[in-house]
Motif scaffolding. Structure first.
Motif, PDB file in Angstrom:
ATOM      1  N   ARG A   1       0.824  -1.357   0.002  1.00 26.59           N
ATOM      2  CA  ARG A   1       0.088  -0.196   0.025  1.00 26.59           C
ATOM      3  C   ARG A   1       0.912   1.179   0.066  1.00 26.59           C
ATOM      4  N   LYS A   2       2.020   1.238   0.894  1.00 24.01           N
ATOM      5  CA  LYS A   2       2.665   2.359   1.003  1.00 24.01           C
ATOM      6  C   LYS A   2       3.424   2.749  -0.724  1.00 24.01           C
ATOM      7  N   LEU A   3       3.919   1.647  -1.320  1.00 24.04           N
ATOM      8  CA  LEU A   3       4.546   1.599  -2.362  1.00 24.04           C
ATOM      9  C   LEU A   3       3.578   2.139  -3.495  1.00 24.04           C
ATOM     10  N   VAL A   4       2.151   1.591  -3.548  1.00 23.31           N
ATOM     11  CA  VAL A   4       1.312   2.101  -4.704  1.00 23.31           C
ATOM     12  C   VAL A   4       0.595   3.519  -4.581  1.00 23.31           C
ATOM     13  N   TRP A   5       0.237   3.488  -2.870  1.00 26.65           N
ATOM     14  CA  TRP A   5      -0.606   4.862  -2.675  1.00 26.65           C
ATOM     15  C   TRP A   5       0.211   6.119  -2.311  1.00 26.65           C
ATOM     16  N   GLU A   6       1.440   5.639  -1.600  1.00 25.79           N
ATOM     17  CA  GLU A   6       2.064   7.142  -1.414  1.00 25.79           C
ATOM     18  C   GLU A   6       3.334   7.170  -2.303  1.00 25.79           C
ATOM     19  N   MET A   7       3.803   6.188  -2.986  1.00 29.18           N
ATOM     20  CA  MET A   7       4.873   6.175  -3.918  1.00 29.18           C
ATOM     21  C   MET A   7       4.439   6.345  -5.376  1.00 29.18           C
ATOM     22  N   ASN A   8       3.316   6.023  -5.434  1.00 28.44           N
ATOM     23  CA  ASN A   8       2.842   6.032  -6.736  1.00 28.44           C
ATOM     24  C   ASN A   8       3.228   5.133  -7.767  1.00 28.44           C
ATOM     25  N   TYR A   9       3.621   3.929  -7.403  1.00 32.86           N
ATOM     26  CA  TYR A   9       3.907   2.957  -8.335  1.00 32.86           C
ATOM     27  C   TYR A   9       2.608   2.278  -9.008  1.00 32.86           C
ATOM     28  N   ARG A  10       2.928   1.733 -10.252  1.00 32.37           N
ATOM     29  CA  ARG A  10       1.667   1.306 -10.873  1.00 32.37           C
ATOM     30  C   ARG A  10       0.922   0.130 -10.333  1.00 32.37           C
ATOM     31  N   GLY A  11       2.070  -0.555  -9.491  1.00 34.71           N
ATOM     32  CA  GLY A  11       1.505  -1.575  -8.645  1.00 34.71           C
ATOM     33  C   GLY A  11       2.945  -2.003  -7.747  1.00 34.71           C
ATOM     34  N   ALA A  12       2.809  -3.038  -7.117  1.00 35.58           N
ATOM     35  CA  ALA A  12       3.885  -3.675  -6.271  1.00 35.58           C
ATOM     36  C   ALA A  12       3.582  -4.911  -6.177  1.00 35.58           C
ATOM     37  N   VAL A  13       4.743  -5.647  -6.290  1.00 34.05           N
ATOM     38  CA  VAL A  13       4.964  -7.153  -5.880  1.00 34.05           C
ATOM     39  C   VAL A  13       5.784  -7.328  -4.714  1.00 34.05           C
ATOM     40  N   VAL A  14       5.177  -7.954  -3.834  1.00 32.58           N
ATOM     41  CA  VAL A  14       5.934  -7.941  -2.402  1.00 32.58           C
ATOM     42  C   VAL A  14       6.113  -9.404  -2.006  1.00 32.58           C
ATOM     43  N   VAL A  15       7.351  -9.767  -1.764  1.00 29.46           N
ATOM     44  CA  VAL A  15       7.405 -11.245  -1.326  1.00 29.46           C
ATOM     45  C   VAL A  15       8.023 -11.330  -0.061  1.00 29.46           C
ATOM     46  N   ASN A  16       7.499 -11.946   1.030  1.00 30.84           N
ATOM     47  CA  ASN A  16       8.090 -12.381   2.183  1.00 30.84           C
ATOM     48  C   ASN A  16       8.657 -13.781   2.080  1.00 30.84           C
ATOM     49  N   GLY A  17       9.718 -13.988   2.001  1.00 31.92           N
ATOM     50  CA  GLY A  17      10.283 -15.314   1.606  1.00 31.92           C
ATOM     51  C   GLY A  17      10.315 -16.358   2.853  1.00 31.92           C
ATOM     52  N   ASN A  18      10.187 -15.870   4.082  1.00 33.98           N
ATOM     53  CA  ASN A  18      10.133 -16.897   5.019  1.00 33.98           C
ATOM     54  C   ASN A  18       9.319 -16.307   6.223  1.00 33.98           C
ATOM     55  N   PHE A  19       8.082 -16.566   5.967  1.00 33.39           N
ATOM     56  CA  PHE A  19       7.044 -15.983   6.949  1.00 33.39           C
ATOM     57  C   PHE A  19       6.440 -17.442   7.859  1.00 33.39           C
ATOM     58  N   HIS A  20       7.187 -17.516   8.825  1.00 35.21           N
ATOM     59  CA  HIS A  20       6.900 -18.704   9.724  1.00 35.21           C
ATOM     60  C   HIS A  20       6.920 -19.878   8.895  1.00 35.21           C
ATOM     61  N   GLY A  21       8.200 -20.010   8.038  1.00 35.77           N
ATOM     62  CA  GLY A  21       8.262 -21.348   7.583  1.00 35.77           C
ATOM     63  C   GLY A  21       7.653 -21.374   6.094  1.00 35.77           C
ATOM     64  N   LYS A  22       6.782 -20.524   5.832  1.00 35.28           N
ATOM     65  CA  LYS A  22       6.185 -20.325   4.498  1.00 35.28           C
ATOM     66  C   LYS A  22       6.282 -19.282   3.764  1.00 35.28           C
ATOM     67  N   ALA A  23       5.874 -18.690   2.480  1.00 37.51           N
ATOM     68  CA  ALA A  23       6.147 -17.694   1.824  1.00 37.51           C
ATOM     69  C   ALA A  23       4.886 -16.926   1.578  1.00 37.51           C
ATOM     70  N   GLN A  24       5.009 -15.768   1.711  1.00 34.11           N
ATOM     71  CA  GLN A  24       3.840 -14.623   1.388  1.00 34.11           C
ATOM     72  C   GLN A  24       4.022 -13.980  -0.096  1.00 34.11           C
ATOM     73  N   VAL A  25       3.048 -14.083  -0.929  1.00 37.64           N
ATOM     74  CA  VAL A  25       3.172 -13.155  -2.105  1.00 37.64           C
ATOM     75  C   VAL A  25       2.112 -12.109  -2.157  1.00 37.64           C
ATOM     76  N   TYR A  26       2.188 -10.938  -2.228  1.00 35.78           N
ATOM     77  CA  TYR A  26       1.093 -10.162  -2.422  1.00 35.78           C
ATOM     78  C   TYR A  26       1.372  -9.102  -3.621  1.00 35.78           C
ATOM     79  N   PHE A  27       0.409  -9.104  -4.391  1.00 38.67           N
ATOM     80  CA  PHE A  27       0.316  -8.299  -5.443  1.00 38.67           C
ATOM     81  C   PHE A  27      -0.747  -7.060  -5.501  1.00 38.67           C
ATOM     82  N   ARG A  28      -0.309  -5.771  -5.576  1.00 43.80           N
ATOM     83  CA  ARG A  28      -1.476  -4.650  -5.671  1.00 43.80           C
ATOM     84  C   ARG A  28      -1.329  -3.837  -6.643  1.00 43.80           C
ATOM     85  N   ILE A  29      -2.260  -3.419  -7.322  1.00 46.60           N
ATOM     86  CA  ILE A  29      -2.143  -2.508  -8.272  1.00 46.60           C
ATOM     87  C   ILE A  29      -2.921  -1.163  -8.235  1.00 46.60           C
ATOM     88  N   SER A  30      -2.869  -0.363  -9.035  1.00 49.88           N
ATOM     89  CA  SER A  30      -3.372   0.943  -8.910  1.00 49.88           C
ATOM     90  C   SER A  30      -4.831   0.860  -9.357  1.00 49.88           C
TER      91      SER A  30
END
Length: 311
Positions: free
Chosen positions: A231-260
């Motif tokens: 949200r910070k990257l898209v809403w405040e820094m005005n990127y077209r979108g953001a692909v955010v990866v947490n590669g070790n989230f309690h043994g799993k992975a999180q991938v989050y894709f937000r777009i404008s």
């Protein structure tokens, strides 16, 4: 027993508080899922077996709701199919092609109850854009809550799920029901937690890369901060979108894709979600968002799908 299962963020928590107040429920149990997992775990299924009535709010789990065997009211605003289970009443404007920015508004409209919680759910889900809505501004003004205070309250409520404290998330509904909205600004357990999380978010954002106007971020953290970073990257820094990866989230992975909002006119997020689900990942989302939890060795497969849309 009245059982409420809700999403772990501000929109889910305010939705639960609104429903409880609207129905004047004196006895109820509210639960959230394992944070980051879009499914009912054994704890929730055991509670459902004992429930006389189930309410599912702001939690995009149509596959789970299809399996329930108690009368259920399912109120949501995420993209999802129609529920076929005859025990389920599904309230979701997206089924008619309508975009609603927060589930709190759907709950408020359904029951005819409007207060600051209705507005805070919107602030929680769309941030600064919420203040473009006259309804949101009016509800906050009515209770003397400024824009800055609304944003801060959302930050404090969300600190519970970001810290992966499931018990605190569930307890947050009771905090809302028993405190004046302004009192939340000084609620010490949330204040301390929020400050620690701010540092973690800033650290992730500062390491963002860029591709075709899209921000790309990889990090590892036990905090559930991917949505906040995006949200910070898209809403405040005005990127077209953001692909955010947490590669070790309690043994799993999180991938989050937000777009404008503009990119949402080009990218069919429902299609992206279904393609990611086909990989066996636990995924959900809405018009501008894909959230996914998967095994760490599936990260590249998920990213390969998302990267097709980064043009």
């Amino acid at each position: 027993m009245n059982l409420i299962v809700h999403h772990w963020d501000t929109d889910g928590i305010t939705s639960a508080a609104l429903l409880t107040r609207a129905l004047s429920l004196e006895e109820f149990t509210n639960m959230t899922a394992q944070i980051g997992e879009f499914s009912f775990d054994e704890r929730i299924w055991r509670a459902i077996e004992k429930a006389e009535r189930l309410y599912v709010l702001d939690f995009n789990v149509p596959e789970e709701v299809e399996k329930v065997r108690v009368p259920t009211l399912f109120i949501d605003h995420h993209t999802q199919p129609r529920i076929k289970n005859p025990l389920v009443e599904q309230v979701n404007p997206s089924l008619e092609g309508e975009y609603w920015p927060a589930n709190s508004l759907v709950v408020s409209e359904h029951f005819g109850i409007w207060n600051a919680w209705s507005a805070l759910g919107v602030v929680g889900d769309v941030g600064e854009k919420a203040f473009e809505l006259e309804k949101v501004r009016a509800l906050l003004d009515r209770e003397g809550i400024s824009r800055e205070e609304a944003l801060r309250i959302v930050e404090l409520i969300d600190s519970n799920y970001i810290a992966m404290d499931r018990e605190a998330v569930e307890g947050a509904v009771g905090v809302l029901l028993n405190k004046d909205v302004k009192e939340l600004l000084e609620y010490e357990p949330w204040v301390k937690r929020a400050e620690a999380i701010r540092d973690a978010i800033e650290g992730a954002v500062s390491n963002a890369g860029e591709r075709n106007g899209f921000a790309i971020v990889h990090f590892e953290s036990p905090f559930n901060i991917i949505s906040k970073v995006a949200r910070k990257l898209v809403w405040e820094m005005n990127y077209r979108g953001a692909v955010v990866v947490n590669g070790n989230f309690h043994g799993k992975a999180q991938v989050y894709f937000r777009i404008s909002g503009k990119e949402a006119e080009r990218i069919n997020m429902a299609e992206v979600i279904e393609r990611v689900k086909a990989l066996g990942a636990n995924a959900g989302g809405k018009r501008e968002v894909l959230g996914c939890v998967c095994e760490r060795d599936k990260i590249e497969d998920v990213l390969a799908i998302i990267e097709e849309y980064l043009r």
